[in-house]
Design a protein around this motif. Structure first.
Motif, PDB file in Angstrom:
ATOM      1  N   HIS A  58       0.829  -1.204   0.000  1.00 36.37           N
ATOM      2  CA  HIS A  58       0.000   0.000   0.000  1.00 36.37           C
ATOM      3  C   HIS A  58       0.865   1.255   0.000  1.00 36.37           C
ATOM      4  CE1 HIS A  58      -3.117   2.867   0.920  1.00 36.37           C
ATOM      5  NE2 HIS A  58      -2.521   3.191   2.057  1.00 36.37           N
ATOM      6  N   ALA A  62       1.064   4.017  -2.875  1.00 31.20           N
ATOM      7  CA  ALA A  62       0.691   5.365  -2.446  1.00 31.20           C
ATOM      8  C   ALA A  62       1.813   6.346  -2.753  1.00 31.20           C
ATOM      9  CB  ALA A  62       0.369   5.371  -0.955  1.00 31.20           C
ATOM     10  N   THR A 105      -3.830   1.174  -5.071  1.00 28.75           N
ATOM     11  CA  THR A 105      -3.586   1.848  -3.797  1.00 28.75           C
ATOM     12  C   THR A 105      -4.820   1.802  -2.909  1.00 28.75           C
ATOM     13  OG1 THR A 105      -2.080   3.373  -4.937  1.00 28.75           O
ATOM     14  CG2 THR A 105      -2.798   3.996  -2.739  1.00 28.75           C
ATOM     15  N   GLY A 109      -5.285  -0.241   0.560  1.00 26.17           N
ATOM     16  CA  GLY A 109      -5.627   0.513   1.762  1.00 26.17           C
ATOM     17  C   GLY A 109      -6.835  -0.062   2.470  1.00 26.17           C
ATOM     18  N   GLY A 175      -3.586  15.043  -2.327  1.00 23.16           N
ATOM     19  CA  GLY A 175      -2.770  13.849  -2.096  1.00 23.16           C
ATOM     20  C   GLY A 175      -1.775  14.045  -0.971  1.00 23.16           C
ATOM     21  N   MET A 179      -1.504  12.110   2.779  1.00 21.31           N
ATOM     22  CA  MET A 179      -0.281  11.521   3.313  1.00 21.31           C
ATOM     23  C   MET A 179       0.025  12.069   4.703  1.00 21.31           C
ATOM     24  SD  MET A 179       3.658  11.753   1.932  1.00 21.31           S
ATOM     25  CE  MET A 179       3.860  13.381   2.674  1.00 21.31           C
TER      26      MET A 179
END
Length: 590
Positions: A58, A62, A105, A109, A175, A179
């Motif tokens: 993941h 990512a 991704t 997740g 994005g 994160m």
């Protein structure tokens, strides 16, 4: 129809995560769990290894999904400002990799979330209790990322340039925010803050902004760009080796170069960000830092040094091979052997351990656990000096590549060259002096010497770059770069860089989680499962290697499916139709 299906798939994945978060909340505030339900096991493999693999995969996808939009947006902006359609085409080629990668991704997740709830329910309850207020923003941001990503990809050529650039900018902002939120969860487990002695939440912002949250944010942002650039370069190499025309070879040669240029630019400051992260770990708890650098994981950092040394070596090798496409580069080839010598020596120093794993007889022959000569090269003074010289040498290789087909015409050209040489010489002498001086001072002072070494290297790169830009303004060209004229082995160097980046990311992910040892949340929640042990380096290496293989099998699927968007549509025999290949205008994005 295809677009609607993909968008629906993304929305359904987000819904799965939302349901998982809701389920986690129910577990957190429902009836207390029995001790026997703290952990659940699989009959055929360790649940920890399964979660390890899912989490790593993941994070890898990512990282790629976060990095590609950054340099795609930059390339599109350059193309918009200069009017050069090549940059627009290149940005579109990179963006084609995002659609399938984003689906992987999101799916991984969701698997990670469900895995935590199923196999580690008590830990999941506790994390939900601490970070429940972050889940709604996270899910909303995830929905926004899906909307901006597919609008950015499928809107290529359909929106005005400014609107499309705005979509790309918002995709990057959303994005990065995702994160940052996810980093708060994982860093809290290492350096928990904002809680009382019983582990109850007292301040949500302190829990988020723990000791290593911001260092991890910066470190992962830079590392993600380097990783994404390397994977993008590998895609260019893959397309280059399968190209049938000189135009395709030229385009994908350029794509590989741009990808690895991005990776190298991010790789150069990455050790500095890692140093900041290490300092904050020591600041939170010295025992964590000792475990990390001088205890259980010390030998893994030797492996890390070998991998990073290979990255620098392969990056320089690619730059040296790239000079074959540049007229006039032959005058710089005589310097390559000297650069290789410096890189080799620095590589050896950086990979030298302080203490050796030795038998009783070998230890007696050495006079102790430390080798009488190699012991000197195993301390941080030597390693910091070596890595700074490695960075400078790589920068020199890029500088030679940049100047290969240019000849300065300004009146002060000779003086400018000598000033650049003087800056390099002064910084090298200063860095070496600080490295030697570190042997004669206490540990705290020695650690502090790393800062002026870093600043001096940054000063050299920035000042020499500024001088070089002014020096080569209106420079005389020795000939145009012949894209596509490069040995095939350069493409294998790009594959090697991508694999090494991925393996390094996997090992460092293991270190970040493993330094907690027998704690789920360090000092707060103990791991009492049967897997509460630190895996050996060989065991961890095998698990990470399998994860890397799985990742590249999935990346191969991404490459294959992305390539289909530019192929001709199939038509039954007997019917005639004109075909067009995919273009940045968005004429064929299905």
């Amino acid at each position: 129809m295809i677009r609607r299906v993909k968008l629906l798939r993304a929305l359904l994945t987000g819904l799965i995560i939302l349901v998982a978060c809701a389920l986690g909340g129910e577990l957190a505030w429902g009836a207390p769990q029995e001790a026997s339900q703290d952990y659940r096991a699989l009959p055929f493999m360790s649940s920890r290894v399964l979660m390890w693999a899912v989490a790593e995969l993941h994070l890898m996808f990512a990282a790629f999904v976060l990095a590609v939009p950054i340099f795609a947006l930059v390339l599109e902006y350059i193309g918009y400002k200069t009017g050069d359609k090549r940059f627009d085409q290149l940005a579109y080629d990179f963006t084609k990799l995002l659609s399938v990668s984003f689906s992987f991704t999101a799916t991984l997740g969701a698997l990670l979330t469900f895995g935590l709830l199923v196999f580690y329910p008590t830990l999941a309850q506790y994390l939900v209790k601490i970070f429940s207020w972050t889940f709604l923003p996270y899910v909303l941001l995830f929905f926004l990322e899906a909307i901006f990503l597919y609008s950015y990809y499928y809107g290529w050529g359909k929106f005005s340039p400014r609107v499309h650039l705005f979509l790309g900018l918002m995709l990057n902002i959303v994005g990065t925010a995702i994160m940052f939120i996810a980093n708060a969860w994982l860093t809290f487990m290492n350096t928990p803050s904002g809680i009382d002695e019983l582990g109850n939440l007292t301040n949500i912002w302190e829990a988020i902004n723990n000791y290593i949250w911001m260092p991890i944010n910066i470190h992962r942002l830079i590392a993600n760009v380097a990783f994404g650039g390397a994977i993008g370069a590998a895609y260019g190499a893959y397309k280059f080796l399968g190209a049938r025309t000189s135009e395709e070879r030229a385009h994908y040669d350029w794509m590989g170069y741009v990808g690895i240029f991005v990776a190298i630019c991010a790789l150069l400051p990455l050790p500095f960000a890692g140093y900041w992260l290490g300092v904050e770990i020591y600041a939170y708890d010295q025992s964590l830092g000792i475990t990390l650098m001088g205890g259980t994981f010390s030998w893994l950092f030797i492996v890390q040094a070998v991998l990073i040394g290979n990255l620098f070596l392969a990056a320089n090798y690619y730059l040296w091979l790239s000079m074959a496409r540049i007229p006039g580069a032959e005058r710089f080839r005589r310097f390559i052997k000297y650069l290789l010598m410096v890189i080799t020596v620095c590589f050896i120093v950086w990979a030298t351990p302080h203490s050796l794993v030795a038998t009783v007889e070998e230890a007696r022959a050495m006079g102790g656990s430390h080798h009488p000569i190699l012991n000197v090269l195993g301390v941080m003074s030597a390693k910091n000096t070596a890595v700074n010289l490695l960075i400078l040498t790589t920068y020199v290789s890029f500088l030679l590549y940049r100047r290969a087909n240019k000849e300065a015409t300004v009146s002060w050209a000779r003086t400018g060259n000598w000033v650049q040489f003087g800056i390099f010489a002064a910084v090298v002498i200063y860095v070496v002096f600080l490295g030697v001086y570190g042997y004669f001072v206490d540990a705290q002072t020695r650690i502090g010497l790393s800062r002026p070494q870093v600043l001096s290297v940054l000063f050299a790169m920035i000042s020499v770059t500024v001088i070089d830009i002014l020096l080569l303004k209106n420079a005389k060209s020795r000939g145009e770069i012949v894209w596509g004229k490069i040995p095939n082995r350069a493409q294998y160097a790009l594959f090697f860089l991508a694999i090494t980046f991925t393996w390094l990311m996997g090992l460092m992910g293991y270190v970040r989680a493993g330094m907690r040892q027998h704690w789920h949340v360090y000092g707060v929640m103990r791991d009492t499962s049967v897997d509460a042990f630190t895996p050996t380096l060989g065991y961890a290496g095998m698990v990470v290697s399998v994860i890397v293989i799985i990742f590249f099998l999935l990346i191969a699927v991404v490459f294959f499916l992305s390539g289909l968007s530019g192929q001709k549509n199939w038509v039954p025999k007997g019917k005639k139709q004109w075909f067009k290949r995919t273009a940045p205008s968005g004429t064929d994005t299905g």
